[in-house]
Design a protein around this motif. Structure first.
Motif, PDB file in Angstrom:
ATOM      1  N   VAL A  50      -9.889  -5.689   7.705  1.00  0.00           N
ATOM      2  CA  VAL A  50      -9.690  -4.931   6.462  1.00  0.00           C
ATOM      3  C   VAL A  50      -8.827  -3.703   6.726  1.00  0.00           C
ATOM      4  CG1 VAL A  50     -10.846  -3.560   4.693  1.00  0.00           C
ATOM      5  CG2 VAL A  50     -11.801  -5.775   5.379  1.00  0.00           C
ATOM      6  N   THR A  51      -9.108  -3.004   7.811  1.00  0.00           N
ATOM      7  CA  THR A  51      -8.298  -1.830   8.169  1.00  0.00           C
ATOM      8  C   THR A  51      -6.848  -2.221   8.410  1.00  0.00           C
ATOM      9  OG1 THR A  51     -10.217  -0.744   9.166  1.00  0.00           O
ATOM     10  CG2 THR A  51      -8.037   0.040   9.830  1.00  0.00           C
ATOM     11  N   TYR A  52      -6.667  -3.315   9.120  1.00  0.00           N
ATOM     12  CA  TYR A  52      -5.323  -3.820   9.382  1.00  0.00           C
ATOM     13  C   TYR A  52      -4.612  -4.131   8.068  1.00  0.00           C
ATOM     14  CZ  TYR A  52      -1.748  -6.713  11.787  1.00  0.00           C
ATOM     15  OH  TYR A  52      -0.586  -7.250  12.277  1.00  0.00           O
ATOM     16  N   HIS A  53      -5.312  -4.747   7.133  1.00  0.00           N
ATOM     17  CA  HIS A  53      -4.709  -5.089   5.844  1.00  0.00           C
ATOM     18  C   HIS A  53      -4.356  -3.838   5.042  1.00  0.00           C
ATOM     19  CE1 HIS A  53      -5.545  -9.207   6.755  1.00  0.00           C
ATOM     20  NE2 HIS A  53      -5.220  -9.631   5.544  1.00  0.00           N
ATOM     21  N   GLN A  54      -5.158  -2.808   5.159  1.00  0.00           N
ATOM     22  CA  GLN A  54      -4.819  -1.550   4.487  1.00  0.00           C
ATOM     23  C   GLN A  54      -3.505  -1.000   5.022  1.00  0.00           C
ATOM     24  OE1 GLN A  54      -8.376   0.705   5.332  1.00  0.00           O
ATOM     25  NE2 GLN A  54      -9.369   0.121   3.407  1.00  0.00           N
ATOM     26  N   SER A  55      -3.326  -1.094   6.314  1.00  0.00           N
ATOM     27  CA  SER A  55      -2.082  -0.634   6.931  1.00  0.00           C
ATOM     28  C   SER A  55      -0.904  -1.490   6.480  1.00  0.00           C
ATOM     29  CB  SER A  55      -2.218  -0.671   8.455  1.00  0.00           C
ATOM     30  OG  SER A  55      -0.993  -0.348   9.080  1.00  0.00           O
ATOM     31  N   MET A  56      -1.112  -2.812   6.411  1.00  0.00           N
ATOM     32  CA  MET A  56      -0.050  -3.713   5.958  1.00  0.00           C
ATOM     33  C   MET A  56       0.352  -3.396   4.515  1.00  0.00           C
ATOM     34  SD  MET A  56      -1.633  -7.187   7.638  1.00  0.00           S
ATOM     35  CE  MET A  56      -0.532  -8.342   6.795  1.00  0.00           C
ATOM     36  N   TYR A  57      -0.645  -3.134   3.685  1.00  0.00           N
ATOM     37  CA  TYR A  57      -0.366  -2.804   2.284  1.00  0.00           C
ATOM     38  C   TYR A  57       0.469  -1.530   2.176  1.00  0.00           C
ATOM     39  CZ  TYR A  57      -1.088  -1.334  -2.532  1.00  0.00           C
ATOM     40  OH  TYR A  57      -0.888  -0.913  -3.818  1.00  0.00           O
ATOM     41  N   GLU A  58       0.098  -0.521   2.930  1.00  0.00           N
ATOM     42  CA  GLU A  58       0.853   0.729   2.896  1.00  0.00           C
ATOM     43  C   GLU A  58       2.290   0.516   3.356  1.00  0.00           C
ATOM     44  OE1 GLU A  58      -1.433   3.288   5.348  1.00  0.00           O
ATOM     45  OE2 GLU A  58      -3.081   3.505   3.895  1.00  0.00           O
ATOM     46  N   PHE A  59       2.479  -0.361   4.336  1.00  0.00           N
ATOM     47  CA  PHE A  59       3.838  -0.666   4.782  1.00  0.00           C
ATOM     48  C   PHE A  59       4.644  -1.302   3.664  1.00  0.00           C
ATOM     49  CE2 PHE A  59       6.868  -3.819   6.265  1.00  0.00           C
ATOM     50  CZ  PHE A  59       7.666  -3.090   7.125  1.00  0.00           C
TER      51      PHE A  59
END
Length: 507
Positions: free
Chosen positions: A320-329
């Protein structure tokens, strides 16, 4: 010409086989050229190979492209690299490399090429079913087979052709569900009427295997790129609307509320959770290993969730944390690029992407004079612009005719094109439009069917329609032959390249 049963059978199978074979030849011929990582292959090919070996994408040394192309393919590390797209399509790219060798540029691209060929066959079969015409099916497949944008995107190992293909598979399932659902709804309503029960809302139909299959394919589409979510949302909404209209035709009094409140939840459960499971499963390699990017984030002291969600497995918390980072990118990507384009211009094809351009030294392969090797994603202009005009025409025709086939085709644009119009400030490229190109082809094919006319039309009307379509098809073939060297990195004189830059923005 097709007056006998044998000829009909030959045409029934021979037509799709021919356009599929044509697509294969145009996409597979000399696919290993150039033996260099082209455009964004620098990301996806290397990520695919390290993922194939480690279970997750890992880092590479600086200036790895030249070493990789020269055969030093196992120089990846074990530290997880930050990738911003899900892993599924990279497994497919990696499979091609495993079969042909990571040192083979054929291996880099073969999976993408096969997906491009299968898309032509699928469009042929979809058009046949959608328009109830074997001829229009072959025309649709033939147009996709010879279009340059589709050819180029099948010959380079990018992710977008996979988005197109899996979304198209989901589209096919939605099409097949339409009649399946109508038959079962009619049967259920008849049984209810026979038993004396009121038809107030009608039943919820759970036996819809094609909706489940659509969920699988839209899940694979999303597991390739997050833009697959738009297709899932668009066709999920379409299924609800179609159910509402089917209940209204069947005489269900509260057809709208029944579609939303009764059948809607059932359709949601058959579609969305399936897609979610498929998406999560695509991350299996990341889950079962320890070195993926952010894999140990939640296991690090102070990062784990507390409170009501503390029970969630640490691996899921890390994802989930990784996906949050991907979304921000993704929402923040605004790095200028010489080939970026505004999505509003895609239908006009104002800024196609030059993926490869290299001078060819005199004497190489017998070349003389000033020659270059070029890969440009300029579509066949006649097919693309005619298809864009057809799509606009279908919007108007839908308002006037309320034809369900038009509505279904246009939903492909809703899922594959309209969302990008919200990202005018983000760095985006014309080649993203491959995701909705099959629907552009279907729109053009529908209009071609109108031009051809019906068998019962006057002979003069039929002759003029056939002649018009024949001339159009001939010019499409000629333009494909004219552009093909620039789609396949074939060395050509610089003056020949200049003949293809019809618009200043193409340079």
């Amino acid at each position: 010409m097709l007056s006998t049963h044998v000829r009909q059978r030959i045409w029934s199978w021979g037509g799709p086989a021919f356009v599929t074979l044509l697509a294969a030849v145009l996409r597979l011929w000399n696919i290993g050229n150039p033996h260099m990582l082209v455009f964004d292959e620098t990301f996806y090919v290397k990520d695919a190979w390290s993922q194939w070996n480690n279970g997750y994408s890992t880092t590479w040394p600086d200036n790895a492209d030249e070493q990789f192309a020269s055969g030093h393919t196992d120089i990846f590390g074990t530290v997880g690299s930050y990738v911003v797209h899900p892993p599924f399509a990279k497994w497919l790219i990696g499979a091609g490399m495993a079969v042909f060798g990571a040192d083979s540029s054929i291996g880099w691209r073969i999976s993408t090429a096969l997906v491009g060929v299968l898309a032509v066959l699928l469009v042929t079969l979809i058009a046949r079913q959608l328009f109830q015409s074997k001829l229009l099916g072959v025309i649709a497949g033939g147009l996709l087979a010879i279009d340059g944008h589709a050819i180029v995107m099948s010959r380079v190992a990018l992710l977008d052709s996979y988005v197109m293909f899996f979304a198209l598979c989901g589209f096919a399932c939605v099409l097949l569900d339409r009649r399946w659902h109508e038959r079962r709804l009619a049967s259920a309503l008849a049984a209810r009427a026979a038993s004396g029960r009121p038809l107030t809302w009608g039943p919820a139909i759970w036996a819809r295997p094609w909706v489940i299959a659509a969920g699988v394919f839209f899940g694979l589409c999303t597991a390739t790129k997050w833009s697959g979510l738009y297709f899932l949302a668009a066709f999920g909404l379409y299924l609800v609307v179609v159910d509402a209209l089917a209940r209204r035709r069947a005489g269900v009094p509260f057809w709208a509320s029944a579609a939303i409140l009764k059948q809607g939840p059932a359709t949601f459960l058959l579609l969305v959770p399936v897609a979610l499971v498929v998406y999560v499963v695509s991350w299996t390699g990341w889950f079962v290993t320890d070195g993926g990017y952010d894999r140990q984030f939640a296991a690090t002291e102070g990062n784990a969730w507390t409170g009501a969600f503390s029970w969630v497995p640490l691996a899921v918390q890390s994802l989930v944390t990784y996906h949050q980072s991907m979304y921000e990118f993704h929402v923040g990507l605004s790095t200028p690029h010489p080939y970026q384009s505004n999505p509003w211009s895609w239908l006009l094809m104002l800024r196609p992407v030059a993926m490869w351009y290299e001078g060819v030294p005199e004497g190489t392969g017998g070349c003389t004079g000033d020659r270059v090797s070029d890969i440009t994603s300029i579509a066949n202009p006649l097919i693309w612009w005619a298809g864009a005009a057809a799509a606009v025409y279908l919007v108007v025709r839908l308002v006037l005719k309320r034809d369900w086939t038009i509505g279904l085709v246009l939903m492909g644009f809703v899922g594959g094109y309209l969302p990008w119009l919200l990202y005018t400030e983000r760095t985006v490229f014309q080649f993203y439009s491959i995701a909705f190109e099959p629907y552009l082809i279907l729109a053009l094919t529908l209009v071609i069917g109108l031009v051809l006319g019906k068998p019962g039309d006057p002979p003069d009307r039929r002759k003029s329609g056939i002649l018009t379509v024949g001339v159009f098809g001939t010019f499409c073939l000629l333009l494909t032959a004219f552009w093909y060297p620039l789609w396949t990195a074939t060395p050509v004189p610089t003056w020949f390249v200049g003949l293809h830059y019809w618009l200043q923005s193409w340079i």
